[in-house]
Design a protein around this motif. Structure first.
Motif, PDB file in Angstrom:
ATOM      1  N   TYR A   1       0.860  -1.178   0.000  1.00 14.36           N
ATOM      2  CA  TYR A   1       0.000   0.000   0.000  1.00 14.36           C
ATOM      3  C   TYR A   1       0.891   1.221   0.000  1.00 14.36           C
ATOM      4  CZ  TYR A   1      -3.074   3.621   1.953  1.00 14.36           C
ATOM      5  OH  TYR A   1      -3.770   4.780   2.171  1.00 14.36           O
ATOM      6  N   ASN A   2       0.741   2.059  -1.029  1.00 14.70           N
ATOM      7  CA  ASN A   2       1.574   3.252  -1.159  1.00 14.70           C
ATOM      8  C   ASN A   2       0.664   4.424  -1.505  1.00 14.70           C
ATOM      9  OD1 ASN A   2       3.814   4.932  -1.345  1.00 14.70           O
ATOM     10  ND2 ASN A   2       4.227   4.385  -3.475  1.00 14.70           N
ATOM     11  N   GLN A   3       0.433   5.305  -0.519  1.00 16.37           N
ATOM     12  CA  GLN A   3      -0.475   6.447  -0.690  1.00 16.37           C
ATOM     13  C   GLN A   3       0.335   7.731  -0.773  1.00 16.37           C
ATOM     14  OE1 GLN A   3      -4.252   6.445  -0.254  1.00 16.37           O
ATOM     15  NE2 GLN A   3      -3.973   8.443  -1.204  1.00 16.37           N
ATOM     16  N   ILE A   4       0.106   8.505  -1.846  1.00 21.22           N
ATOM     17  CA  ILE A   4       0.729   9.815  -2.032  1.00 21.22           C
ATOM     18  C   ILE A   4      -0.379  10.854  -1.970  1.00 21.22           C
ATOM     19  CG2 ILE A   4       2.116  11.255  -3.546  1.00 21.22           C
ATOM     20  CD1 ILE A   4       3.591   8.781  -2.543  1.00 21.22           C
ATOM     21  N   PHE A   5      -0.233  11.863  -1.090  1.00 15.65           N
ATOM     22  CA  PHE A   5      -1.307  12.836  -0.920  1.00 15.65           C
ATOM     23  C   PHE A   5      -0.731  14.195  -0.525  1.00 15.65           C
ATOM     24  CE2 PHE A   5      -0.531  10.672   3.019  1.00 15.65           C
ATOM     25  CZ  PHE A   5      -0.694  11.609   4.028  1.00 15.65           C
ATOM     26  N   GLU A   6      -1.614  15.191  -0.548  1.00 15.74           N
ATOM     27  CA  GLU A   6      -1.239  16.579  -0.253  1.00 15.74           C
ATOM     28  C   GLU A   6      -0.016  16.999  -1.062  1.00 15.74           C
ATOM     29  OE1 GLU A   6      -1.199  17.976   3.741  1.00 15.74           O
ATOM     30  OE2 GLU A   6      -2.888  16.706   4.360  1.00 15.74           O
TER      31      GLU A   6
ATOM     32  N   GLY B   1      -1.093  10.552 -12.149  1.00 11.79           N
ATOM     33  CA  GLY B   1      -0.875  10.500 -10.710  1.00 11.79           C
ATOM     34  C   GLY B   1       0.045  11.557 -10.161  1.00 11.79           C
ATOM     35  N   PHE B   2       0.325  12.631 -10.905  1.00  5.26           N
ATOM     36  CA  PHE B   2       1.249  13.657 -10.414  1.00  5.26           C
ATOM     37  C   PHE B   2       0.682  14.379  -9.184  1.00  5.26           C
ATOM     38  CE2 PHE B   2      -1.668  16.513 -12.359  1.00  5.26           C
ATOM     39  CZ  PHE B   2      -1.423  17.772 -11.837  1.00  5.26           C
ATOM     40  N   ASP B   3      -0.655  14.433  -9.075  1.00 11.72           N
ATOM     41  CA  ASP B   3      -1.287  15.153  -7.973  1.00 11.72           C
ATOM     42  C   ASP B   3      -1.747  14.222  -6.857  1.00 11.72           C
ATOM     43  OD1 ASP B   3      -3.170  13.915  -9.536  1.00 11.72           O
ATOM     44  OD2 ASP B   3      -4.567  15.601  -9.580  1.00 11.72           O
ATOM     45  N   GLY B   4      -1.168  13.022  -6.814  1.00 10.46           N
ATOM     46  CA  GLY B   4      -1.496  12.062  -5.771  1.00 10.46           C
ATOM     47  C   GLY B   4      -1.965  10.751  -6.361  1.00 10.46           C
ATOM     48  N   SER B   5      -1.732   9.685  -5.627  1.00 12.26           N
ATOM     49  CA  SER B   5      -2.128   8.368  -6.103  1.00 12.26           C
ATOM     50  C   SER B   5      -2.199   7.403  -4.929  1.00 12.26           C
ATOM     51  CB  SER B   5      -1.131   7.845  -7.153  1.00 12.26           C
ATOM     52  OG  SER B   5       0.165   7.714  -6.593  1.00 12.26           O
ATOM     53  N   ARG B   6      -2.872   6.296  -5.174  1.00 13.49           N
ATOM     54  CA  ARG B   6      -2.939   5.215  -4.189  1.00 13.49           C
ATOM     55  C   ARG B   6      -2.645   3.907  -4.919  1.00 13.49           C
ATOM     56  NH1 ARG B   6      -7.535   6.081  -2.547  1.00 13.49           N
ATOM     57  NH2 ARG B   6      -8.699   4.583  -3.811  1.00 13.49           N
TER      58      ARG B   6
ATOM     59  N   ARG C   1      14.131  -2.663 -11.603  1.00 19.06           N
ATOM     60  CA  ARG C   1      12.779  -2.225 -11.255  1.00 19.06           C
ATOM     61  C   ARG C   1      12.054  -1.891 -12.553  1.00 19.06           C
ATOM     62  NH1 ARG C   1       9.417   1.910  -9.558  1.00 19.06           N
ATOM     63  NH2 ARG C   1       8.467   1.648  -7.490  1.00 19.06           N
ATOM     64  N   PHE C   2      10.938  -2.574 -12.812  1.00 24.49           N
ATOM     65  CA  PHE C   2      10.260  -2.468 -14.095  1.00 24.49           C
ATOM     66  C   PHE C   2       8.759  -2.313 -13.873  1.00 24.49           C
ATOM     67  CE2 PHE C   2      13.632  -5.662 -13.943  1.00 24.49           C
ATOM     68  CZ  PHE C   2      14.613  -5.053 -14.732  1.00 24.49           C
ATOM     69  N   SER C   3       8.153  -1.289 -14.477  1.00 21.13           N
ATOM     70  CA  SER C   3       6.725  -1.030 -14.304  1.00 21.13           C
ATOM     71  C   SER C   3       6.040  -0.965 -15.665  1.00 21.13           C
ATOM     72  CB  SER C   3       6.507   0.275 -13.532  1.00 21.13           C
ATOM     73  OG  SER C   3       7.214   1.354 -14.153  1.00 21.13           O
ATOM     74  N   ARG C   4       4.800  -1.464 -15.710  1.00 20.50           N
ATOM     75  CA  ARG C   4       4.028  -1.466 -16.938  1.00 20.50           C
ATOM     76  C   ARG C   4       2.573  -1.113 -16.636  1.00 20.50           C
ATOM     77  NH1 ARG C   4       8.325  -1.274 -18.378  1.00 20.50           N
ATOM     78  NH2 ARG C   4       9.495  -2.485 -19.923  1.00 20.50           N
ATOM     79  N   GLY C   5       1.896  -0.535 -17.620  1.00 25.92           N
ATOM     80  CA  GLY C   5       0.499  -0.141 -17.444  1.00 25.92           C
ATOM     81  C   GLY C   5       0.376   1.354 -17.220  1.00 25.92           C
ATOM     82  N   ASP C   6      -0.712   1.758 -16.523  1.00 22.60           N
ATOM     83  CA  ASP C   6      -0.933   3.166 -16.195  1.00 22.60           C
ATOM     84  C   ASP C   6      -0.174   3.500 -14.915  1.00 22.60           C
ATOM     85  OD1 ASP C   6      -2.647   3.496 -18.388  1.00 22.60           O
ATOM     86  OD2 ASP C   6      -4.354   2.745 -17.236  1.00 22.60           O
ATOM     87  N   VAL C   7       1.128   3.603 -15.043  1.00 19.91           N
ATOM     88  CA  VAL C   7       2.001   3.744 -13.868  1.00 19.91           C
ATOM     89  C   VAL C   7       1.893   5.160 -13.312  1.00 19.91           C
ATOM     90  CG1 VAL C   7       4.338   3.455 -12.987  1.00 19.91           C
ATOM     91  CG2 VAL C   7       3.571   2.111 -14.975  1.00 19.91           C
TER      92      VAL C   7
END
Length: 357
Positions: A148-153, A169-174, A244-250
């Motif tokens: 679980y990784n929450q980015i806020f404020e 997700g530049f303005d926050g994401s979960r 470290r590799f990410s795919r999709g709507d990262v």
């Protein structure tokens, strides 16, 4: 110094039964430094223990805890733990973090310009426990967990790159997802290994069905090897390679960051940002006989890129450096470290506790 900061919670029990491991709670004021945080001040603790019934066949479990406030007006609460149950039938590992973090951003991609520097502020809550069971062979574990990784404020500079380009997700994401993991860990010491291998592979799936704001997957690996090259002084040659590799709507905060106090020292964390990261390093660790002092020299290379087809050996960026060590606990080989890392056109100092890897 060691005795001043070290407490023994089960000392009386050990006096009655010498087969019990003498647990340690190491508490000390912490002063750290990295280019991302400036100087940090706070309290750090490490709880080193074994469950009752564990002998020499079970390695010492490590539960660190730290809280710091930095001159960049950040607070950082962090614990990265590794716990071995009796006879190492299970390993429980993971990370817990809560912080507010002003981060510098230069643009996406491996060719971002330093003149583009802007500040990106955010709060983060990260919880990632993984439960692994011993399978097939000694030191081999497999299991699963969640992340679980929450980015806020968040706060971005007006008319800056982030404000203009507005990546996902530049303005926050979960990020909420499940992870599968494989671990091989034959290190003789978790805090400062003298020999053995370490390999961890995790694959996580993040989906709105789990509560994630974006749908993507994240693959990571961490490979390390330690060689005792000098019987006289216990000198160590250590190797590490990570991916470290990410795919999709990262989301923006799940992209890979180039540079840190642990790998690619000499570059500011996040100097380059993209979907994927490959990096490696080699470190020679010198121990001076009958002394708490030591020294290291290291060299590394890495790159970030958007797709596998974009990776080229000729694009690798290199780093190198040296550092000093002071051992605060000889039995557990716990060091305070001061490193000076050099990248291409940059160099930074790092002060902290425990080895880079």
């Amino acid at each position: 110094m060691k005795e001043f900061f070290t407490f023994y919670p089960n000392k009386k029990a050990v006096e009655r039964d010498s087969t019990i491991y003498l647990s340690k709670f190491i508490l000390a004021p912490v002063i750290s430094y990295s280019p991302e945080t400036n100087f940090g001040f706070g309290t750090g603790a490490k709880y080193l223990f074994k469950f009752n019934g564990s002998g020499d066949e079970t390695r010492v479990s490590n539960m660190p805890l730290s809280f710091q406030y930095t001159l960049n007006n950040q607070f950082i609460f962090y614990s990265g733990f590794e716990i071995f149950t009796n006879q190492e039938k299970w390993v429980i590992e993971g990370n817990i973090q809560f912080q507010n973090y002003p981060r510098l951003f230069y643009g996406l991609g491996r060719n971002s310009d330093e003149e583009n520097e802007e500040q990106y502020d955010y709060y983060q809550v990260l919880v990632e426990p993984i439960f692994l069971k011993n399978v097939f062979a000694k030191y081999l574990f497999a299991g699963a967990g969640f992340r679980y990784n929450q980015i806020f404020e968040t706060n971005v500079e007006a008319n800056g790159i982030l404000d203009t380009e507005r990546p996902e997700g530049f303005d926050g994401s979960r990020s909420m997802g499940i992870e599968a993991a494989v671990l091989y860990d034959s290190r003789n010491n978790i805090l400062n290994a003298q020999n053995g291998w370490y390999f961890e592979f995790t694959y996580g799936v993040y989906d709105d069905a789990f509560g994630s704001t974006q749908n993507f997957d994240l693959t990571r690996f961490d490979l390390r090897h330690y060689l005792d090259v000098s019987e006289k002084n216990d000198d160590i040659l250590a190797f590490q390679a990570i991916g470290r590799f990410s795919r999709g709507d990262v989301p923006f905060n799940e992209l890979s960051l180039f540079g840190s106090s642990e790998i690619l020292r000499g570059y500011r964390e996040g100097r380059f940002v993209d979907r994927d990261l490959l990096a490696s390093q080699v470190e020679y660790r010198k121990t001076f006989k009958n002394s708490r002092w030591g020294a290291v020299a290291f060299v590394g290379a890495g790159d970030v890129y958007n797709d596998v087809s974009d990776f080229k050996l000729g694009d690798l960026r290199f780093n190198y450096g040296a550092g000093a060590r002071f051992m605060v606990d000889k039995l557990e080989r716990l060091n305070i470290r001061l490193d000076w890392g050099f990248g291409q056109g940059s160099n930074y100092l790092y002060l902290g506790i425990a080895e880079a890897f």
